[in-house]
Design a protein around this motif. Structure first.
Motif, mmCIF file in Angstrom:
data_model
loop_
_atom_site.group_PDB
_atom_site.id
_atom_site.type_symbol
_atom_site.label_atom_id
_atom_site.label_comp_id
_atom_site.label_asym_id
_atom_site.label_seq_id
_atom_site.Cartn_x
_atom_site.Cartn_y
_atom_site.Cartn_z
ATOM 1 N N PRO A 134 2.216 7.962 -7.977
ATOM 2 C CA PRO A 134 3.570 7.828 -8.554
ATOM 3 C C PRO A 134 4.671 8.374 -7.663
ATOM 4 O O PRO A 134 5.754 7.792 -7.590
ATOM 5 N N LEU A 135 4.419 9.499 -6.978
ATOM 6 C CA LEU A 135 5.469 10.074 -6.137
ATOM 7 C C LEU A 135 5.817 9.146 -4.983
ATOM 8 O O LEU A 135 7.001 8.947 -4.664
ATOM 9 N N ALA A 136 4.795 8.571 -4.332
ATOM 10 C CA ALA A 136 5.058 7.627 -3.259
ATOM 11 C C ALA A 136 5.773 6.389 -3.784
ATOM 12 O O ALA A 136 6.631 5.811 -3.095
ATOM 13 N N PHE A 137 5.466 5.969 -4.989
ATOM 14 C CA PHE A 137 6.148 4.819 -5.585
ATOM 15 C C PHE A 137 7.627 5.119 -5.799
ATOM 16 O O PHE A 137 8.494 4.289 -5.499
ATOM 17 N N ILE A 138 7.926 6.308 -6.278
ATOM 18 C CA ILE A 138 9.329 6.684 -6.492
ATOM 19 C C ILE A 138 10.067 6.763 -5.164
ATOM 20 O O ILE A 138 11.189 6.247 -5.019
ATOM 21 N N ASP A 139 9.450 7.404 -4.155
ATOM 22 C CA ASP A 139 10.099 7.505 -2.842
ATOM 23 C C ASP A 139 10.346 6.136 -2.231
ATOM 24 O O ASP A 139 11.419 5.855 -1.674
ATOM 25 N N PHE A 161 0.825 -1.211 0.000
ATOM 26 C CA PHE A 161 0.000 0.000 0.000
ATOM 27 C C PHE A 161 0.856 1.257 0.000
ATOM 28 O O PHE A 161 0.596 2.207 -0.753
ATOM 29 N N MET A 162 1.885 1.273 0.844
ATOM 30 C CA MET A 162 2.721 2.475 0.946
ATOM 31 C C MET A 162 3.464 2.756 -0.356
ATOM 32 O O MET A 162 3.718 3.918 -0.702
ATOM 33 N N ILE A 163 3.817 1.721 -1.098
ATOM 34 C CA ILE A 163 4.629 1.917 -2.306
ATOM 35 C C ILE A 163 3.763 2.018 -3.557
ATOM 36 O O ILE A 163 3.963 2.916 -4.393
ATOM 37 N N ILE A 191 -8.555 6.295 -8.455
ATOM 38 C CA ILE A 191 -7.521 6.439 -9.478
ATOM 39 C C ILE A 191 -6.130 6.394 -8.857
ATOM 40 O O ILE A 191 -5.150 5.986 -9.493
ATOM 41 N N THR A 192 -6.028 6.803 -7.579
ATOM 42 C CA THR A 192 -4.730 6.731 -6.885
ATOM 43 C C THR A 192 -4.420 5.303 -6.471
ATOM 44 O O THR A 192 -3.270 4.849 -6.571
ATOM 45 N N LEU A 193 -5.434 4.580 -5.978
ATOM 46 C CA LEU A 193 -5.214 3.193 -5.556
ATOM 47 C C LEU A 193 -4.782 2.308 -6.724
ATOM 48 O O LEU A 193 -3.925 1.435 -6.562
ATOM 49 N N HIS A 194 -5.375 2.523 -7.880
ATOM 50 C CA HIS A 194 -5.110 1.658 -9.037
ATOM 51 C C HIS A 194 -4.353 2.407 -10.129
ATOM 52 O O HIS A 194 -4.571 2.164 -11.316
ATOM 53 N N TRP A 195 -3.462 3.290 -9.743
ATOM 54 C CA TRP A 195 -2.773 4.104 -10.738
ATOM 55 C C TRP A 195 -1.852 3.254 -11.617
ATOM 56 O O TRP A 195 -1.670 3.557 -12.800
ATOM 57 N N ILE A 196 -1.289 2.171 -11.056
ATOM 58 C CA ILE A 196 -0.431 1.300 -11.866
ATOM 59 C C ILE A 196 -1.254 0.594 -12.944
ATOM 60 O O ILE A 196 -0.851 0.508 -14.117
ATOM 61 N N ARG A 197 -2.422 0.107 -12.549
ATOM 62 C CA ARG A 197 -3.302 -0.555 -13.517
ATOM 63 C C ARG A 197 -3.724 0.423 -14.614
ATOM 64 O O ARG A 197 -3.726 0.083 -15.804
ATOM 65 N N TYR A 198 -4.096 1.622 -14.196
ATOM 66 C CA TYR A 198 -4.504 2.614 -15.183
ATOM 67 C C TYR A 198 -3.337 3.035 -16.075
ATOM 68 O O TYR A 198 -3.519 3.276 -17.276
ATOM 69 N N THR A 199 -2.150 3.129 -15.493
ATOM 70 C CA THR A 199 -0.974 3.489 -16.289
ATOM 71 C C THR A 199 -0.660 2.408 -17.329
ATOM 72 O O THR A 199 -0.395 2.714 -18.504
ATOM 73 N N CYS A 200 -0.704 1.143 -16.882
ATOM 74 C CA CYS A 200 -0.465 0.045 -17.840
ATOM 75 C C CYS A 200 -1.542 0.036 -18.924
ATOM 76 O O CYS A 200 -1.247 -0.202 -20.111
#
Length: 616
Positions: free
Chosen positions: A150-155, A143-145, A312-321
């Protein structure tokens, strides 16, 4: 002459424009005066002169009343909330005795409705964080990553890379950060829920206490109720002020802190007197609405800082893919399109269209037409004797004549023409057996050859009859062949129908119509029952604050149940009884044993609350 004509035309146009402008000004003046008179009509008439400040206060009161009425109309579109614990004849008495009482009813309904909405907002976010808190450390790290943008993923990725050489210390730090991140939000939202639930319980109990008095003696009980509501707002301010101090002392929430919540206080009016003036009652009502708006604004700010991430924040990776895949597909389609000089897409579209048309013709149109033809034509011809083929009929007639002639020649007497073939065949077979005793002699000079020819004719008739029956069987089975040909289209349509049905019934909210909606409604009853028992436990232990908080949560759950079953119960005609049972569960003075009996009755009696039938 032409110049004069042009000047006259210009003058007439100017005159018409002036007349139009004057007419517009006149209409504007009339409508403005009408609106101003309507505004003045709202103001209370008084025989004595009033000061300018009092007039301004009255104008503000009427404007706020208009705003309040508009807000009530907009909020009621979502469905009514749990009714006030008032006698059934309260509204009739209020309309006949005192108009201010009906306005107080509206204030109380708005307080309950806004509190229910705020509680639902807090509860929804709290349930999300509680579900995350119950997960494992790996789930919290994920969840944290991956679920905070995206910013939390990078951090998080940078932190993991830096801590790879520290034997997993970075992962422990992320787990600790996730736990503190979640627990801090759970603590704030839980405290906020408790404060709102206590506020709701106090309002509800006071309305229940003043219910009979408002009907019998509204002039004396109304000021006391307004003063009590003002004190309850003060208690809520103190509770939320404690929460604000806790947030400022230890908080990990991003953003600035909210300003303290300061409610307006009721002015020093004649609170101990027997009557209030109409102006004092109106000012008290407007003050309550001001405090209610302040509460909504404050709660929206503090909940926004502790709310769950957006979808959209929770599933941003899915939406990005998905966006990347869509971009790649778009580039591939563009590469094969006519824009790039390629005719591949046109060919594919043509092939797909032809395949679709061919599939429709082979598996839909032709089978249906064949079934239709067979149903209306084949079954008319399949019954034997209704319409036989001419060849079989000729063979049968020929055989009958041959048998008749042979029998008459053999017997030497006239035989009726209506004799059956079976009787004639018995004569032929008897003569045939007799002729077989001397086959060679009788073959040349007897009736053996003629008997053999008759049997050949009989064999021919049997073969043609069997072929006719076989043809009828095949024609009858053409319907089965057509149905088999239509099965692919049927199964495809069935799959599409199931997908559409699943799409429309995927709503798992308690207001829905599917199996999951029934489960949610029954879970609401279970939650009501558990909280009623817990409320009674707090009362027995003398924990008054915890009991008030739990009673407020009982009212909140009853409101959700009330809203969930209203439409379904009205459709089945059981709304009146169900509504009264839900109201009884919210009465503070009703015994817990009776409330548990009511919850048991809800689960087994009402159709909209019964479990869905099991699938075979």
């Amino acid at each position: 002459m032409e110049v004069a004509t042009v000047e006259n035309n210009n003058e007439s146009k100017d005159h018409n424009n002036n007349n139009n402008n004057n007419n517009n000004k006149t209409l504007f003046s009339i409508y403005s005066n009408y609106i101003w008179n309507r505004v003045l009509a709202f103001l209370p008439s008084s025989s004595t002169s009033s000061s300018s400040s009092s007039a301004a206060s009255n104008i503000f009161a009427k404007i706020s009343n208009l705003y309040r009425q508009a807000a009530r109309v907009g909020s009621r579109t979502h469905g009514a909330c749990l009714p006030l614990p008032l006698p059934s004849n309260s509204f009739d008495s209020a309309s006949l005795v005192m108009s201010d009482t009906s306005r107080v009813y509206e204030v109380l309904e708005d307080i309950l409705e806004h509190t229910f909405l705020n509680l639902h907002n807090v509860q929804t976010n709290l349930q999300f964080w509680q579900s995350r808190a119950e997960g494992s450390n790996a789930r919290k790290m994920y969840f944290m990553i991956f679920e905070r943008g995206p910013l939390a993923f990078i951090d998080g990725a940078v932190q993991l890379i830096r801590g790879c050489a520290d034997e997993g210390s970075s992962m422990q730090n992320i787990c600790h950060s996730a736990s503190s991140h979640i627990s801090e939000r759970i603590a704030v939202l839980s405290s906020l829920r408790c404060a709102l639930a206590t506020f709701l319980a106090q309002i509800y109990m006071e309305v229940d206490r003043f219910g009979e008095k408002l009907v019998k003696d509204p002039e004396n009980s109304l000021p006391s109720l307004l003063v009590t509501i003002n004190d309850i707002f003060s208690n809520l301010e103190a509770s939320i002020g404690h929460l604000q101090a806790m947030r400022q002392s230890d908080s990990s929430v991003e953003g600035s802190y909210s300003l303290p919540l300061l409610f307006e206080k009721l002015p020093g009016v004649n609170q101990e007197g027997s009557q209030w003036t109409d102006c004092e009652v109106r000012d008290a009502i407007n003050l309550i609405y001001q405090n209610l708006l302040k509460l909504d604004s404050y709660l929206s700010d503090i909940v926004a800082k502790h709310r769950k991430p957006r979808k959209i924040t929770l599933h941003w990776i899915r939406y990005t893919c998905g966006a990347v895949g869509l971009s790649v597909c778009s580039m591939w389609v563009l590469r094969h399109s006519s824009f790039m000089g390629s005719s591949d897409i046109d060919k594919w579209i043509g092939d797909a269209r032809e395949s679709t048309v061919s599939f429709f013709n082979d598996h839909v149109e032709q089978p249906l037409l064949s079934i239709r033809d067979e149903l209306f034509e084949t079954f008319r011809k399949r019954h034997k004797g209704v319409m036989e083929p001419e060849e079989v009929l000729l063979t049968s007639n020929s055989l009958h004549r041959m048998l008749l002639a042979f029998s008459e020649h053999t017997k030497g007497q006239k035989i009726p023409e209506n004799a059956s073939d079976q009787e004639l065949l018995e004569i032929v077979m008897f003569r045939y057996e007799k002729e077989l005793m001397h086959p060679i002699q009788n073959l040349l000079s007897g009736e053996l050859a003629r008997a053999l020819l008759i049997q050949v004719q009989k064999l021919k008739l049997d073969i043609e009859t069997a072929m006719l029956e076989l043809d009828q069987i095949l024609k009858a089975n053409e319907i089965n062949f057509a149905i088999l040909a239509a099965l692919p289209a049927f199964f495809l349509s069935l799959i599409l129908l199931m997908l559409v049905r699943t799409w429309f019934k995927r709503d798992t909210r308690a207001e829905g119509r599917g199996r999951m909606a029934r489960v949610q409604r029954r879970l609401l009853i279970v939650e009501v029952e558990k909280r009623i028992v817990q409320y009674q436990t707090y009362v027995d232990q003398g924990q008054e604050k915890d009991a008030q908080c739990m009673f407020g949560l009982v009212l909140y759950t009853l409101d959700r149940l009330y809203h969930a079953v209203e439409k379904h119960a009205k459709a089945t005609g059981e709304w009146q009884c169900l509504r009264q049972d839900i109201i009884d569960l919210g009465k503070p003075d009703l015994k817990t044993t009776y409330k548990l009996v009511v919850t048991s009755r809800l689960e087994r009696l009402y159709d909209c609350l019964l479990p869905s039938p099991k699938r075979g």
